[in-house]
Scaffold this motif. Structure first.
Motif, PDB file in Angstrom:
ATOM      1  N   ARG A   1       0.672  -1.238   0.074  1.00 29.00           N
ATOM      2  CA  ARG A   1      -0.019   0.114  -0.032  1.00 29.00           C
ATOM      3  C   ARG A   1       0.892   1.265  -0.021  1.00 29.00           C
ATOM      4  NH1 ARG A   1      -6.003   1.340   1.691  1.00 29.00           N
ATOM      5  NH2 ARG A   1      -5.689   3.672   1.261  1.00 29.00           N
ATOM      6  N   LEU A   2       0.801   1.896  -0.992  1.00 30.53           N
ATOM      7  CA  LEU A   2       1.699   3.063  -1.202  1.00 30.53           C
ATOM      8  C   LEU A   2       1.367   4.603  -1.028  1.00 30.53           C
ATOM      9  CD1 LEU A   2       3.356   1.547  -4.790  1.00 30.53           C
ATOM     10  CD2 LEU A   2       4.121   1.470  -2.359  1.00 30.53           C
ATOM     11  N   GLY A   3       0.370   4.426  -0.053  1.00 33.49           N
ATOM     12  CA  GLY A   3      -0.211   5.616   0.327  1.00 33.49           C
ATOM     13  C   GLY A   3      -1.510   5.623   0.822  1.00 33.49           C
ATOM     14  N   LEU A   4      -2.141   6.792   1.258  1.00 36.57           N
ATOM     15  CA  LEU A   4      -3.675   6.376   1.886  1.00 36.57           C
ATOM     16  C   LEU A   4      -4.611   7.017   0.704  1.00 36.57           C
ATOM     17  CD1 LEU A   4      -2.938   7.513   5.282  1.00 36.57           C
ATOM     18  CD2 LEU A   4      -3.581   5.215   4.668  1.00 36.57           C
ATOM     19  N   GLU A   5      -5.058   8.199   0.517  1.00 40.55           N
ATOM     20  CA  GLU A   5      -5.635   8.762  -0.398  1.00 40.55           C
ATOM     21  C   GLU A   5      -5.211   8.614  -1.884  1.00 40.55           C
ATOM     22  OE1 GLU A   5      -8.890  10.504   0.424  1.00 40.55           O
ATOM     23  OE2 GLU A   5      -8.398   9.299   1.996  1.00 40.55           O
ATOM     24  N   SER A   6      -3.914   8.697  -2.119  1.00 42.10           N
ATOM     25  CA  SER A   6      -3.537   8.403  -3.461  1.00 42.10           C
ATOM     26  C   SER A   6      -2.134   7.642  -3.096  1.00 42.10           C
ATOM     27  CB  SER A   6      -3.276   9.879  -4.199  1.00 42.10           C
ATOM     28  OG  SER A   6      -2.532  10.635  -3.511  1.00 42.10           O
ATOM     29  N   CYS A   7      -1.541   7.503  -4.371  1.00 41.59           N
ATOM     30  CA  CYS A   7      -0.325   6.692  -4.285  1.00 41.59           C
ATOM     31  C   CYS A   7       0.827   7.728  -3.966  1.00 41.59           C
ATOM     32  CB  CYS A   7      -0.261   5.959  -5.887  1.00 41.59           C
ATOM     33  SG  CYS A   7       1.094   4.979  -5.687  1.00 41.59           S
ATOM     34  N   ASN A   8       1.769   7.503  -3.263  1.00 46.08           N
ATOM     35  CA  ASN A   8       3.006   8.374  -2.953  1.00 46.08           C
ATOM     36  C   ASN A   8       4.082   8.392  -4.155  1.00 46.08           C
ATOM     37  OD1 ASN A   8       5.117   9.786  -1.892  1.00 46.08           O
ATOM     38  ND2 ASN A   8       4.916   9.046   0.117  1.00 46.08           N
ATOM     39  N   LEU A   9       3.704   9.159  -5.322  1.00 47.41           N
ATOM     40  CA  LEU A   9       4.535   9.036  -6.121  1.00 47.41           C
ATOM     41  C   LEU A   9       6.144   9.368  -6.110  1.00 47.41           C
ATOM     42  CD1 LEU A   9       2.147   9.996  -8.954  1.00 47.41           C
ATOM     43  CD2 LEU A   9       2.806   7.735  -8.409  1.00 47.41           C
ATOM     44  N   GLU A  10       6.009  10.509  -5.234  1.00 45.71           N
ATOM     45  CA  GLU A  10       7.464  11.062  -4.983  1.00 45.71           C
ATOM     46  C   GLU A  10       8.298   9.863  -4.356  1.00 45.71           C
ATOM     47  OE1 GLU A  10       8.657  14.561  -1.926  1.00 45.71           O
ATOM     48  OE2 GLU A  10       6.507  14.940  -2.992  1.00 45.71           O
ATOM     49  N   GLU A  11       7.745   8.925  -3.682  1.00 47.72           N
ATOM     50  CA  GLU A  11       8.633   7.838  -2.981  1.00 47.72           C
ATOM     51  C   GLU A  11       8.789   6.761  -3.737  1.00 47.72           C
ATOM     52  OE1 GLU A  11      10.588   7.636  -0.459  1.00 47.72           O
ATOM     53  OE2 GLU A  11       9.955   9.597   0.702  1.00 47.72           O
ATOM     54  N   TYR A  12       7.735   6.350  -4.641  1.00 49.17           N
ATOM     55  CA  TYR A  12       7.533   5.184  -5.166  1.00 49.17           C
ATOM     56  C   TYR A  12       7.348   5.020  -6.736  1.00 49.17           C
ATOM     57  CZ  TYR A  12       6.771   4.088  -0.235  1.00 49.17           C
ATOM     58  OH  TYR A  12       6.716   4.009   0.865  1.00 49.17           O
ATOM     59  N   GLN A  13       6.994   6.075  -7.405  1.00 52.70           N
ATOM     60  CA  GLN A  13       6.880   5.895  -8.898  1.00 52.70           C
ATOM     61  C   GLN A  13       8.247   5.430  -9.524  1.00 52.70           C
ATOM     62  OE1 GLN A  13       5.764   9.630 -10.982  1.00 52.70           O
ATOM     63  NE2 GLN A  13       6.320   8.822 -13.037  1.00 52.70           N
ATOM     64  N   GLN A  14       9.506   5.995  -9.240  1.00 52.21           N
ATOM     65  CA  GLN A  14      10.607   5.451  -9.665  1.00 52.21           C
ATOM     66  C   GLN A  14      10.933   3.904  -9.743  1.00 52.21           C
ATOM     67  OE1 GLN A  14      13.802   8.424  -8.316  1.00 52.21           O
ATOM     68  NE2 GLN A  14      14.103   8.298 -10.675  1.00 52.21           N
ATOM     69  N   GLY A  15      10.499   3.383  -8.458  1.00 50.73           N
ATOM     70  CA  GLY A  15      10.738   2.050  -8.009  1.00 50.73           C
ATOM     71  C   GLY A  15       9.843   1.196  -9.041  1.00 50.73           C
ATOM     72  N   LEU A  16       8.522   1.635  -8.955  1.00 49.81           N
ATOM     73  CA  LEU A  16       7.433   0.875  -9.840  1.00 49.81           C
ATOM     74  C   LEU A  16       8.023   1.013 -11.531  1.00 49.81           C
ATOM     75  CD1 LEU A  16       4.132   2.197  -8.403  1.00 49.81           C
ATOM     76  CD2 LEU A  16       5.122  -0.064  -8.407  1.00 49.81           C
ATOM     77  N   ASP A  17       8.398   2.066 -11.788  1.00 50.37           N
ATOM     78  CA  ASP A  17       8.835   2.407 -12.958  1.00 50.37           C
ATOM     79  C   ASP A  17       9.935   1.188 -13.639  1.00 50.37           C
ATOM     80  OD1 ASP A  17       8.451   4.419 -15.539  1.00 50.37           O
ATOM     81  OD2 ASP A  17      10.701   4.191 -15.228  1.00 50.37           O
ATOM     82  N   VAL A  18      10.873   1.046 -12.620  1.00 45.61           N
ATOM     83  CA  VAL A  18      12.242   0.101 -12.781  1.00 45.61           C
ATOM     84  C   VAL A  18      11.326  -1.370 -13.117  1.00 45.61           C
ATOM     85  CG1 VAL A  18      13.877  -1.010 -11.648  1.00 45.61           C
ATOM     86  CG2 VAL A  18      13.776   1.309 -11.594  1.00 45.61           C
ATOM     87  N   CYS A  19      10.373  -1.703 -12.491  1.00 46.90           N
ATOM     88  CA  CYS A  19       9.906  -3.035 -12.450  1.00 46.90           C
ATOM     89  C   CYS A  19       9.563  -3.192 -13.777  1.00 46.90           C
ATOM     90  CB  CYS A  19       8.522  -3.072 -11.705  1.00 46.90           C
ATOM     91  SG  CYS A  19       8.957  -2.900  -9.971  1.00 46.90           S
ATOM     92  N   PHE A  20       8.695  -2.294 -14.665  1.00 50.01           N
ATOM     93  CA  PHE A  20       8.536  -2.692 -15.920  1.00 50.01           C
ATOM     94  C   PHE A  20       9.429  -2.868 -17.136  1.00 50.01           C
ATOM     95  CE2 PHE A  20       3.862  -1.421 -16.139  1.00 50.01           C
ATOM     96  CZ  PHE A  20       3.849  -1.109 -15.066  1.00 50.01           C
ATOM     97  N   ARG A  21      10.726  -2.554 -16.418  1.00 48.83           N
ATOM     98  CA  ARG A  21      12.089  -2.863 -17.373  1.00 48.83           C
ATOM     99  C   ARG A  21      12.484  -4.102 -17.475  1.00 48.83           C
ATOM    100  NH1 ARG A  21      13.573   2.687 -18.703  1.00 48.83           N
ATOM    101  NH2 ARG A  21      12.166   3.885 -17.425  1.00 48.83           N
TER     102      ARG A  21
END
Lengths: 125, 362
Positions: free
Chosen positions: B219-239
């Motif tokens: 769970r990467l946030g409450l109301e919305s996804c905390n992109l500041e912390e986690y977007q890059q990490g998720l982005d890496v997964c797709f590669r």
């Protein structure tokens, strides 16, 4: 004993925290509350003093116990229901292997407490 | 003021998301789809990407379910329209794992895949809308009820859906007869709250599995996804070549299966929110010319739901250990945590009540 912080210098730390830390110098003061819009029940006691060397995973285990103790029906807190802990200020989730004192050092609020929310997963339809 | 607005913000967001879904969209920048990068500013690469995308297995709401599902308050429902989307997304993620496993990442859909007894049909048969199918909606709902007390027609999230899948893997191991050949030596490890425990995956390999599907829920946030912390990490997964997709949804609670990123700012997904007649048998899959994704739909990162499940497929111990290393270095480090084994927290901590509202843990 582990003393992480010099409390005397922090003026904004509230009196209550100062008093607590004087009595329990090796503990971390935490306020743990239910996040808005989650199906989980509200725990009865919300303030915790936990050992500084406690792992976040252990803290979660304790909160799980407190939620289970509210005696809510299975769907809201069965043993298989997953709990997520998030920092109140940064909306960052805690890592199980972090020490509570590390999290505290990075995320303590001005009043001296560490504010943590607990939540279930979001469900989608 | 509020009374003047006919809709609340959530409804407005939902409408915007709906409208965006139906707007014409052509991928035009860099697309990273399940480990493969396409430069979609070039026509040829865009066509290659679209062929890749359309080869993915699309699963949607279905009506005319047979037998219908028993509802808690009495009565039955013969459709999962309006509540089953997270289960459909999780089925799609699993289907993608099975495709990688038995057809490979290079495979693209062709006429031959609809021939009787084809690997493609054996994969889709796991998801037919009948209780006999290994990962059917019927079975997922039944498992959700059994392990989590979820009544049929209640909404699932990425975590509970992954848990249901994990348990279905476990139970089908016991009566191995129900498993198709390509799943005989496949294990599944579900990590519901973040940490990946090496021991859990190694145990699957040591127990005779040659491949392990790993589902990591966060769970990467409450109301919305905390992109500041986690977007890059998720982005890496797709590669990563081991990555098999992201089960999540948008911020207004519609579940989507994300298979690609588009440029810097958005994700491309497959959407289960269309209702078709239930698939009873392989012939129904053949009759609909396969279960193929249509055009890619786009969601800005900022609308990503904070509850996510990331799927990986590893086909050896060394591949798994290398994946762990890659997940823990760089931006993935924010997102993932790899521990040797699952710690056992015992009840050794005592609660002392200091005041009415204070618990001292010692």
């Amino acid at each position: 004993m582990l003393r992480m912080f010099d409390w005397s210098g922090k003026d904004e730390t509230c009196e209550q925290v100062k008093k607590l830390l004087k009595k329990y110098p090796d503990r971390i003061p935490v306020i743990c509350t239910k996040a808005a819009k989650t199906s989980l029940p509200e725990i009865e006691k919300k303030k915790f003093l936990v050992p500084a060397t406690m792992l976040c995973g252990e803290f979660k285990f304790i909160i799980h116990k407190h939620i289970a103790a509210t005696g809510s029906p299975k769907e809201s807190m069965g043993p298989d229901q997953t709990l997520y802990l998030l920092m109140n200020n940064s909306k960052k989730s805690v890592k199980a292997s972090q020490f509570m004192c590390e999290v505290y050092a990075a995320h303590r609020a001005k009043d001296g407490y560490l504010y943590i929310h607990y939540s279930a997963e979001a469900t989608l339809g | 003021m509020k009374a003047l607005l006919p809709f609340d913000m959530k409804q407005i967001h939902r409408m915007i998301d709906e409208i965006r879904k139906w707007m014409p969209f052509t991928p035009s920048s860099k697309v990273v789809c399940l480990g493969i990068t396409y430069d979609c500013s070039e026509d040829a690469a865009r066509e290659q990407f679209l062929e890749d995308f359309r080869s993915r297995i699309l699963l949607t709401y279905r009506c005319g379910l047979e037998p219908p599902l028993q509802l808690a308050g009495g009565g039955t429902t013969a459709s999962d329209s309006g509540w089953g989307c997270m289960l459909r997304v999780t089925q799609m993620m699993l289907a993608q794992c099975f495709v990688s496993l038995s057809l490979g990442r290079e495979w693209r859909f062709g006429e031959k895949d609809l021939k009787e007894g084809s690997t493609y049909l054996r994969i889709t048969s796991c998801f037919l809308d009948t209780p006999k199918a290994l990962f059917s909606l019927h079975r997922l709902v039944e498992m959700g009820q059994h392990i989590l007390g979820k009544e049929p027609s209640s909404w699932f999230g990425p975590t509970s859906a992954a848990q249901a899948v994990g348990h279905l893997f476990e139970t089908s191991k016991e009566d191995g007869a129900g498993r198709p050949d390509f799943l005989q030596e496949v294990g599944c490890a579900v990590f519901v709250d973040g940490p990946i425990y090496k021991e859990t995956v190694m145990e699957r390999f040591n127990g005779g599995c040659t491949s392990v599907i790993i589902l990591v829920c966060r769970r990467l946030g409450l109301e919305s996804c905390n992109l500041e912390e986690y977007q890059q990490g998720l982005d890496v997964c797709f590669r990563l070549p081991e990555f098999q997709g992201l089960a999540s949804g948008n911020s207004s609670s519609s579940a989507h299966f994300f298979v690609a990123t588009h440029g810097e700012d958005s994700l491309l997904f497959m959407d289960p929110h269309v209702t078709y007649p239930a698939l009873q048998k392989d012939a129904d899959v053949v009759a609909s010319c396969g279960l193929r994704a249509g055009r890619p739909l786009r969601l800005p990162w900022s609308s990503l739901n904070p509850s996510v499940c990331v799927a990986f497929l590893v086909q050896s111990k060394s591949e798994f250990l290398s994946l762990c290393d890659r997940l823990c270095e760089g931006p993935g480090e924010q997102l993932f945590e790899v521990l040797e084994r699952q710690p056992t927290y015992n009840a050794a901590f005592d609660d002392l009540l200091e005041a009415d509202d204070l618990v001292v843990v010692s």
